[in-house]
Design a protein around this motif. Structure first.
Motif: not given
Ligand SMILES: Cc1cc2nc3c(=O)[nH]c(=O)nc-3n(C[C@H](O)[C@H](O)[C@H](O)COP(=O)(O)OP(=O)(O)OC[C@H]3O[C@@H](n4cnc5c(N)ncnc54)[C@H](O)[C@@H]3O)c2cc1C
Length: 408
Positions: A12, A33, A44, A310
């Motif tokens: 992500s 992923e 969104a 996150d």
């Molecule tokens: C499909 C999607 C849509 C989102 N839409 C919004 C939005 O509209 N507005 C907003 O404010 N925030 C949204 N978010 C959340 C936002 O991306 C996060 O709050 C912030 O950007 C931090 O991103 P991150 O990459 O740390 O975490 P995340 O965006 O939560 O991504 C974590 C990724 O790790 C993957 N993952 C989890 N566990 C495992 C595992 N065991 N093995 C391999 N992969 C794993 C998940 O599938 C995900 O793709 C969305 C997240 C996703 C996944």
């Protein structure tokens, strides 16, 4: 410079940004992923901040800030009858999550992200960090980056007692085609970052680009988030799905019971300004999230392991910093690795020292801004914050604005 083998878990925002910047710095990076489907096209709206645009430019994404989404110039607060009770000039670019994700994905080669790869364990083998996947795959590297989000498996493996905590309230989220809203709704809130503040509740909304990043007025979407207190017993009812199964903290939109949706819409008519009630009435598939947050004792919980985005700190959405923080974490990790000339241990010490205070400050800010929504669980400090952040002016000044003096 020592070229590291780096394994990124999660494709992500945090994972893709880390992969892009660490590859640019000369390292060999693989991304794994869990989702079997590409993530782009989902999500969104998000609020963008200068830090997000700076990291995006560093990733080589050739999009000027104003072209990333819709620019909104003015914030306004409506009362129950739809009258404007306060206004502020505060220009911000509001973007679609899917567009940002797609732009980051395009910075990497087509085969850079392995989809359908669910991490199940992280182990050490001498100096190497080994990721094991549900499909039996095994990848060894010098550094493992846990960018696997709110329910991070990497975090759970090293910090089993550290998990997100429920804040005592939920958010109904809605995304609706601007063209489907009543003309009066579009006129009242369609071009604004707008709020309505029923007692103990809050709804906010803003326009974002439509499909294919089309930001022209007729093609836009309206994105709304409605915060409502929900004690644990109410949460259980909200999170029980059409088949009777109880979900903990989020429920798939298509499994929300029709009576729960109908009750939410009836409440919207009762307590919200008419334009916001119109949004909740016409949104095709509103979805429900429990509001959580998480503080992290360490962003480098084991030798050779970093946590980003996150997977590390989760702030309540009032700060609007989740995506910016995730991208800045990735940039800071890359800087720390480069400065340490490939010494992973030294790099992780620097990274943790620099980013942990920042994450803690963002979480604290989210708690202050959200305190008045959790009235049933307040201590003295939270009650004071609740009073401070209840007025229309304070809500407009604080929501989705980075805390003053925050550097990281
Ligand atoms: C499909 C999607 C849509 C989102 N839409 C919004 C939005 O509209 N507005 C907003 O404010 N925030 C949204 N978010 C959340 C936002 O991306 C996060 O709050 C912030 O950007 C931090 O991103 P991150 O990459 O740390 O975490 P995340 O965006 O939560 O991504 C974590 C990724 O790790 C993957 N993952 C989890 N566990 C495992 C595992 N065991 N093995 C391999 N992969 C794993 C998940 O599938 C995900 O793709 C969305 C997240 C996703 C996944």
């Amino acid at each position: 410079m020592r070229r590291l083998a780096i394994t990124v878990i999660g494709g992500s925002i945090a994972g893709l940004t880390a992969a892009r910047l660490l590859s640019q710095a000369g390292h060999a990076v693989s991304v794994h992923e869990r989702s079997a489907e590409p993530l782009a096209g989902r999500g969104a709206g998000i609020v963008t901040h200068p830090g997000l645009h700076a990291v995006l430019a560093r990733c080589g994404v050739p999009v000027a800030p104003r072209d990333l989404g819709v620019t909104v110039a003015v914030r306004r607060v409506l009362d129950r009858d739809g009258r404007v009770v306060a206004e502020r000039a505060l220009p911000q670019v509001l973007a679609g999550w899917g567009r940002l994700h797609a732009l980051l994905r395009e910075t990497l080669p087509g085969d850079a992200v392995r989809l359908g790869a669910r991490l199940v364990a992280v182990e050490r083998d001498g100096d190497a960090v080994v990721a094991r996947f549900a499909d039996g795959g095994r990848v060894a590297g010098d550094l493992l980056v846990g960018a696997d989000g709110l329910h991070s498996s990497v975090r759970a493996g090293f910090l089993p007692g550290v998990a997100p905590a429920y804040a005592g309230y939920v958010a109904w989220r809605a995304v609706v085609d601007m063209a489907d809203l009543a003309r009066a709704t579009r006129a009242a809130i369609g071009d604004h970052f707008a709020f309505c503040l029923p007692p103990g509740e809050q709804i906010l909304g803003y326009p974002v680009s439509g499909a294919d990043a089309d930001g022209r007025p007729g093609a836009r979407l309206f994105n709304a988030v409605w915060y409502r207190p929900a004690p644990a017993e109410d949460l259980a009812g909200l999170m029980t799905d059409t088949g009777g199964a109880r979900h903990a903290l989020s429920i798939p939109p298509n499994r929300i019971r029709p009576e729960v949706l109908a009750a939410m819409r009836a409440e919207a008519e009762r307590v919200l300004a008419p334009p916001f009630a119109d949004v909740m009435r016409r949104a095709p598939s509103p979805f429900l999230q429990a509001i959580l947050d998480l503080e992290m004792p360490s962003m480098a919980p084991a030798p050779g392991v970093a946590l980003l985005g996150d997977a590390a700190f989760v702030a309540r959405p009032h700060v609007g910093m989740g995506v910016t923080k995730a991208m800045e974490d990735a940039a800071a990790l890359t800087d720390a690795v480069s400065a340490a000339d490939g010494d992973v241990r030294a790099a992780l010490r620097t990274f943790d020292a620099r980013r942990r205070p920042y994450g803690a400050a963002v979480v604290a800010r989210g708690r202050e801004l959200g305190a008045y929504l959790q009235a049933q669980r307040l201590g003295a400090a939270e009650r004071a914050a609740a009073e401070r952040y209840r007025s229309p002016e304070a809500v407009m000044d604080g929501t989705a604005v980075p805390p003053a003096g925050l550097t990281g």
